[in-house]
Design a protein around this motif. Structure first.
Motif, mmCIF file in Angstrom:
data_model
loop_
_atom_site.group_PDB
_atom_site.id
_atom_site.type_symbol
_atom_site.label_atom_id
_atom_site.label_comp_id
_atom_site.label_asym_id
_atom_site.label_seq_id
_atom_site.Cartn_x
_atom_site.Cartn_y
_atom_site.Cartn_z
ATOM 1 N N GLN A 146 -48.473 -15.449 -8.135
ATOM 2 C CA GLN A 146 -47.364 -16.051 -7.388
ATOM 3 C C GLN A 146 -46.063 -15.917 -8.174
ATOM 4 O OE1 GLN A 146 -47.910 -19.949 -5.578
ATOM 5 N NE2 GLN A 146 -50.142 -19.683 -5.668
ATOM 6 N N ASP A 147 -46.139 -16.151 -9.468
ATOM 7 C CA ASP A 147 -44.948 -16.031 -10.321
ATOM 8 C C ASP A 147 -44.425 -14.607 -10.352
ATOM 9 O OD1 ASP A 147 -45.283 -18.735 -10.850
ATOM 10 O OD2 ASP A 147 -46.158 -18.407 -12.850
ATOM 11 N N CYS A 148 -45.324 -13.635 -10.348
ATOM 12 C CA CYS A 148 -44.920 -12.229 -10.331
ATOM 13 C C CYS A 148 -44.167 -11.922 -9.039
ATOM 14 C CB CYS A 148 -46.138 -11.330 -10.476
ATOM 15 S SG CYS A 148 -45.749 -9.574 -10.433
ATOM 16 N N TYR A 149 -44.706 -12.322 -7.905
ATOM 17 C CA TYR A 149 -44.013 -12.141 -6.623
ATOM 18 C C TYR A 149 -42.637 -12.811 -6.658
ATOM 19 C CZ TYR A 149 -47.846 -10.357 -3.611
ATOM 20 O OH TYR A 149 -48.814 -9.603 -3.002
ATOM 21 N N ALA A 150 -42.603 -14.065 -7.099
ATOM 22 C CA ALA A 150 -41.353 -14.834 -7.097
ATOM 23 C C ALA A 150 -40.306 -14.245 -8.035
ATOM 24 C CB ALA A 150 -41.636 -16.293 -7.470
ATOM 25 N N TYR A 156 -40.276 -8.163 -2.791
ATOM 26 C CA TYR A 156 -41.350 -8.781 -2.012
ATOM 27 C C TYR A 156 -40.874 -9.696 -0.893
ATOM 28 C CZ TYR A 156 -44.254 -6.891 -5.686
ATOM 29 O OH TYR A 156 -44.883 -6.038 -6.553
ATOM 30 N N THR A 157 -39.640 -9.517 -0.442
ATOM 31 C CA THR A 157 -39.119 -10.293 0.681
ATOM 32 C C THR A 157 -38.671 -9.331 1.770
ATOM 33 O OG1 THR A 157 -38.378 -12.040 -0.809
ATOM 34 C CG2 THR A 157 -37.415 -12.017 1.391
ATOM 35 N N GLN A 158 -39.138 -9.547 2.982
ATOM 36 C CA GLN A 158 -38.716 -8.725 4.118
ATOM 37 C C GLN A 158 -37.323 -9.121 4.564
ATOM 38 O OE1 GLN A 158 -41.390 -7.746 7.431
ATOM 39 N NE2 GLN A 158 -42.647 -9.407 6.631
ATOM 40 N N ASP A 159 -36.620 -8.195 5.201
ATOM 41 C CA ASP A 159 -35.343 -8.527 5.825
ATOM 42 C C ASP A 159 -35.571 -9.647 6.829
ATOM 43 O OD1 ASP A 159 -34.017 -6.559 4.416
ATOM 44 O OD2 ASP A 159 -34.152 -5.078 6.024
ATOM 45 N N GLY A 160 -34.678 -10.616 6.832
ATOM 46 C CA GLY A 160 -34.776 -11.727 7.764
ATOM 47 C C GLY A 160 -35.672 -12.860 7.305
ATOM 48 N N LYS A 161 -36.335 -12.701 6.182
ATOM 49 C CA LYS A 161 -37.187 -13.769 5.649
ATOM 50 C C LYS A 161 -36.443 -14.405 4.471
ATOM 51 C CE LYS A 161 -40.831 -12.538 8.136
ATOM 52 N NZ LYS A 161 -41.783 -13.316 8.854
ATOM 53 N N PRO A 166 -46.842 -12.274 0.421
ATOM 54 C CA PRO A 166 -47.870 -11.451 -0.233
ATOM 55 C C PRO A 166 -48.222 -10.222 0.603
ATOM 56 C CG PRO A 166 -48.861 -13.420 0.702
ATOM 57 C CD PRO A 166 -47.378 -13.536 0.929
ATOM 58 N N HIS A 167 -48.922 -9.310 -0.022
ATOM 59 C CA HIS A 167 -49.380 -8.086 0.601
ATOM 60 C C HIS A 167 -50.465 -8.343 1.653
ATOM 61 C CE1 HIS A 167 -47.361 -6.290 -2.807
ATOM 62 N NE2 HIS A 167 -47.689 -5.072 -2.404
ATOM 63 N N PHE A 168 -50.679 -7.345 2.500
ATOM 64 C CA PHE A 168 -51.844 -7.295 3.363
ATOM 65 C C PHE A 168 -52.917 -6.518 2.618
ATOM 66 C CE2 PHE A 168 -48.902 -8.557 6.531
ATOM 67 C CZ PHE A 168 -49.624 -9.047 7.611
ATOM 68 N N MET A 169 -54.154 -6.909 2.788
ATOM 69 C CA MET A 169 -55.280 -6.203 2.206
ATOM 70 C C MET A 169 -56.019 -5.489 3.331
ATOM 71 S SD MET A 169 -58.568 -7.634 0.064
ATOM 72 C CE MET A 169 -59.188 -8.650 1.389
ATOM 73 N N TYR A 170 -56.280 -4.209 3.120
ATOM 74 C CA TYR A 170 -57.037 -3.415 4.087
ATOM 75 C C TYR A 170 -58.243 -2.824 3.387
ATOM 76 C CZ TYR A 170 -52.953 -3.882 7.000
ATOM 77 O OH TYR A 170 -51.926 -4.406 7.744
#
Length: 178
Positions: A146-150, A156-161, A166-170
């Protein structure tokens, strides 16, 4: 050359994604696909009715245009490239298919691979049937992740957010290796 007897190969599961650059390409024809560089991924196995299934797991951030194609299609490929293609992969990782034909601008040559798309220049391509896809639960991530993302909100932030996501896992069953 197609390889349906791929279980006998040594794919160096712990090194491949961290040392070799890869593209994840989602779509089922040459007119409806998108690709992005990926460095978060794993190889492994999961149970199935016919025994163990070889799988590839990749993590795609929702800000990446390719993530929409991952949701839409049941086939994706994970393609690895020789060192001389790093410039092209760097281009694909820093430009969006929303805004341009980034594949054409990268100089790579898309080709059909089973029901998916790969590139003529790839040294190895895993053709996968999507088994699972979901966004990682932000609160369930370890605090250091979480700290790495932050620490990198621009990445790691989309436009408008207004905050990181976090990522999606496939998870994809490997059906063929080329």
């Amino acid at each position: 050359m197609s390889n349906t007897n791929f279980r006998q190969e040594d794919y160096k599961a712990f090194d491949t994604f961290s040392k070799d650059w890869a593209l994840v390409t989602a779509g089922n024809n040459m007119d409806d696909y998108n690709t992005c560089t990926v460095s978060w991924g794993t190889f492994g196995g999961t149970a199935g009715q016919a025994g163990d299934r070889p799988i590839v797991t990749v993590f795609i951030h929702p800000a990446r245009y390719t993530q929409k194609f991952m949701e839409k299609h049941d086939t994706f490929t994970v393609s690895f490239f020789p060192m001389e293609q790093r410039k092209a992969l760097g281009y694909l990782g820093s430009h969006s298919g929303r805004n341009e034909d980034k594949v054409a601008n990268s100089g790579l040559t898309p080709v059909a691979a089973g029901e998916g798309v790969t590139f003529k220049e790839a040294s190895k391509t895993f053709i996968c049937r999507k088994l699972y896809g979901a966004q990682l639960d932000q609160q369930a991530l370890a605090q250091d992740i979480q700290d790495c993302y932050a620490s990198m909100p621009a990445v790691y932030t989309q436009d408008g957010k207004n905050q990181w996501e976090p990522h999606f896992m496939y998870i994809g069953e490997v059906v063929e290796v080329k």
